[in-house]
Design an enzyme around this catalytic site. Structure first.
Site: not given
Ligand code: GRF
Length: 194
Positions: A20, A22, A95-98, A112, A114, A141, A150
């Site tokens: 988390g 981000n 980590m789940k695909i909607l 998102n 990525h 991105s 993606d």
């Molecule tokens: C990040 O690198 C994001 O781009 C990817 O998963 C990672 C998540 O990191 N989708 P965090 O949980 O935000 O620390």
């Protein structure tokens, strides 16, 4: 693009599954006057996601749905989102695909981040694959989420150099720093007048 009324901030839900960082970055950003978003809740498929701790600090609602019954859980999420008048979803390490149906309901309102220069390296293990392929650059991105993984329209990208001595871990760390900057910039780009 989400329509805005006056100078009200966009009511946002962040979806996470793990660390988390981000999410924390978006929370910090959301407290700034210049932020176009206000984070109302965090949704996680993982009750043990470390990032959930930030929800408490910022007094954000936590919603946990395991996605074991995806159709049903997505239905519950849609209800919660509607109840909380959510207008934007930011996926941040979710980590789940909607499902296509879910995405349709929030068409053009799901973003998102990525960790690659899309369209290269969709999916998992992006840093490992980029290093194995002797890429000179990787990056990150921010894109709209479409039904294909993606593959939605790219909003912004940032290049990050790959050094000979890089491991997936060192590269991930450097890219992550750029992710925080890029997510903020992408939101400001989408909602320039807030
Ligand atoms: C990040 O690198 C994001 O781009 C990817 O998963 C990672 C998540 O990191 N989708 P965090 O949980 O935000 O620390």
């Amino acid at each position: 693009m989400v329509k805005l009324i006056g100078s009200r901030k966009i009511r946002t839900a962040v979806f996470i599954s793990g660390t988390g960082s981000n999410f924390r970055n978006l929370l910090k950003f959301s407290t700034l006057k210049k932020s176009p978003i206000k984070i109302i809740c965090v949704i996680s498929n993982n009750s043990k996601a470390k990032g959930l701790k930030y929800a408490r600090n910022y007094k954000i609602k936590k919603i946990i749905l395991k996605f074991t019954d995806k159709k049903n859980d997505e239905k519950k999420i849609l209800l919660k989102l509607r109840k909380n008048k959510i207008n934007l979803i930011c996926l941040a390490g979710f980590m789940k695909i909607l499902s296509a149906n879910f995405i349709k309901r929030f068409n053009g309102k799901i973003l998102n981040i990525h960790p690659s220069l899309l369209p290269k390296y969709k999916g998992l293990d992006t840093h490992k694959r980029a290093i194995q392929n002797n890429e000179k650059f990787s990056g990150c991105s921010v894109h709209y989420v479409s039904a294909k993984l993606d593959s939605g329209k790219i909003i912004l990208q940032k290049k990050v150099k790959i050094f000979d001595k890089d491991t997936p871990k060192t590269l991930a760390k450097r890219v992550l720093k750029q992710e925080y900057i890029l997510y903020r910039k992408a939101l400001t780009k989408i909602f320039p007048n807030l």
